[in-house]
Design a protein around this motif. Structure first.
Motif, mmCIF file in Angstrom:
data_model
loop_
_atom_site.group_PDB
_atom_site.id
_atom_site.type_symbol
_atom_site.label_atom_id
_atom_site.label_comp_id
_atom_site.label_asym_id
_atom_site.label_seq_id
_atom_site.Cartn_x
_atom_site.Cartn_y
_atom_site.Cartn_z
ATOM 1 N N ALA A 17 -3.000 -5.956 2.314
ATOM 2 C CA ALA A 17 -2.678 -5.759 3.727
ATOM 3 C C ALA A 17 -2.932 -4.306 4.127
ATOM 4 O O ALA A 17 -3.518 -4.043 5.193
ATOM 5 C CB ALA A 17 -1.223 -6.143 3.998
ATOM 6 N N TYR A 18 -2.514 -3.370 3.293
ATOM 7 C CA TYR A 18 -2.770 -1.956 3.581
ATOM 8 C C TYR A 18 -4.267 -1.661 3.609
ATOM 9 O O TYR A 18 -4.752 -0.934 4.464
ATOM 10 C CB TYR A 18 -2.104 -1.053 2.546
ATOM 11 N N ARG A 19 -4.998 -2.234 2.661
ATOM 12 C CA ARG A 19 -6.446 -2.002 2.599
ATOM 13 C C ARG A 19 -7.125 -2.477 3.877
ATOM 14 O O ARG A 19 -7.979 -1.788 4.439
ATOM 15 C CB ARG A 19 -7.043 -2.715 1.380
ATOM 16 N N GLN A 49 1.263 -0.216 -8.822
ATOM 17 C CA GLN A 49 2.533 -0.860 -9.157
ATOM 18 C C GLN A 49 2.305 -2.278 -9.688
ATOM 19 O O GLN A 49 2.946 -2.699 -10.651
ATOM 20 C CB GLN A 49 3.449 -0.897 -7.931
ATOM 21 N N ALA A 50 1.410 -3.012 -9.064
ATOM 22 C CA ALA A 50 1.112 -4.372 -9.520
ATOM 23 C C ALA A 50 0.555 -4.354 -10.930
ATOM 24 O O ALA A 50 0.946 -5.175 -11.772
ATOM 25 C CB ALA A 50 0.131 -5.039 -8.572
ATOM 26 N N ALA A 51 -0.333 -3.416 -11.218
ATOM 27 C CA ALA A 51 -0.941 -3.327 -12.546
ATOM 28 C C ALA A 51 0.092 -2.939 -13.602
ATOM 29 O O ALA A 51 0.007 -3.391 -14.749
ATOM 30 C CB ALA A 51 -2.084 -2.328 -12.536
ATOM 31 N N ARG A 52 1.059 -2.127 -13.234
ATOM 32 C CA ARG A 52 2.128 -1.775 -14.182
ATOM 33 C C ARG A 52 2.963 -2.986 -14.546
ATOM 34 O O ARG A 52 3.378 -3.143 -15.688
ATOM 35 C CB ARG A 52 3.029 -0.703 -13.584
ATOM 36 N N LEU A 53 3.210 -3.839 -13.557
ATOM 37 C CA LEU A 53 4.016 -5.033 -13.802
ATOM 38 C C LEU A 53 3.221 -6.125 -14.518
ATOM 39 O O LEU A 53 3.791 -6.890 -15.294
ATOM 40 C CB LEU A 53 4.569 -5.575 -12.486
ATOM 41 N N TYR A 90 3.105 -6.975 -4.741
ATOM 42 C CA TYR A 90 2.480 -5.653 -4.604
ATOM 43 C C TYR A 90 0.992 -5.795 -4.312
ATOM 44 O O TYR A 90 0.440 -5.071 -3.490
ATOM 45 C CB TYR A 90 2.665 -4.827 -5.876
ATOM 46 N N TYR A 91 0.340 -6.732 -4.996
ATOM 47 C CA TYR A 91 -1.091 -6.964 -4.780
ATOM 48 C C TYR A 91 -1.356 -7.389 -3.330
ATOM 49 O O TYR A 91 -2.248 -6.849 -2.666
ATOM 50 C CB TYR A 91 -1.595 -8.017 -5.764
ATOM 51 N N CYS A 139 0.135 0.455 -4.174
ATOM 52 C CA CYS A 139 0.587 -0.918 -4.417
ATOM 53 C C CYS A 139 -0.163 -1.533 -5.595
ATOM 54 O O CYS A 139 0.442 -2.214 -6.433
ATOM 55 C CB CYS A 139 0.394 -1.776 -3.166
ATOM 56 N N TYR A 140 -1.463 -1.294 -5.663
ATOM 57 C CA TYR A 140 -2.242 -1.838 -6.779
ATOM 58 C C TYR A 140 -1.786 -1.242 -8.106
ATOM 59 O O TYR A 140 -1.719 -1.947 -9.118
ATOM 60 C CB TYR A 140 -3.729 -1.571 -6.569
#
Length: 59
Positions: free
Chosen positions: A12-14, A28-32, A6-7, A25-26
């Protein structure tokens, strides 16, 4: 997907200027993984958006 994936997707999106997708995405990554570098990346994007889009954050 993993937090790292996700990171990387957020990065890539940024780079494409797709800020909203990158932030999602960030998040979601932080949740995981609360220790993911995505936490800092999201904070930085929030700061950028608050500076560039004042009306969006301060109606």
């Amino acid at each position: 997907m993993t937090a790292e994936e996700y990171y990387k997707q957020g990065n890539a999106y940024r780079k494409q200027g797709l800020w909203h997708e990158a932030i999602n995405c960030y998040i979601q990554a932080a949740r995981l993984d609360p220790d993911s570098p995505a936490v800092e990346a999201k904070r930085m994007l929030d700061d950028i958006m608050a500076y560039r889009c004042k009306d969006m954050y301060n109606p």
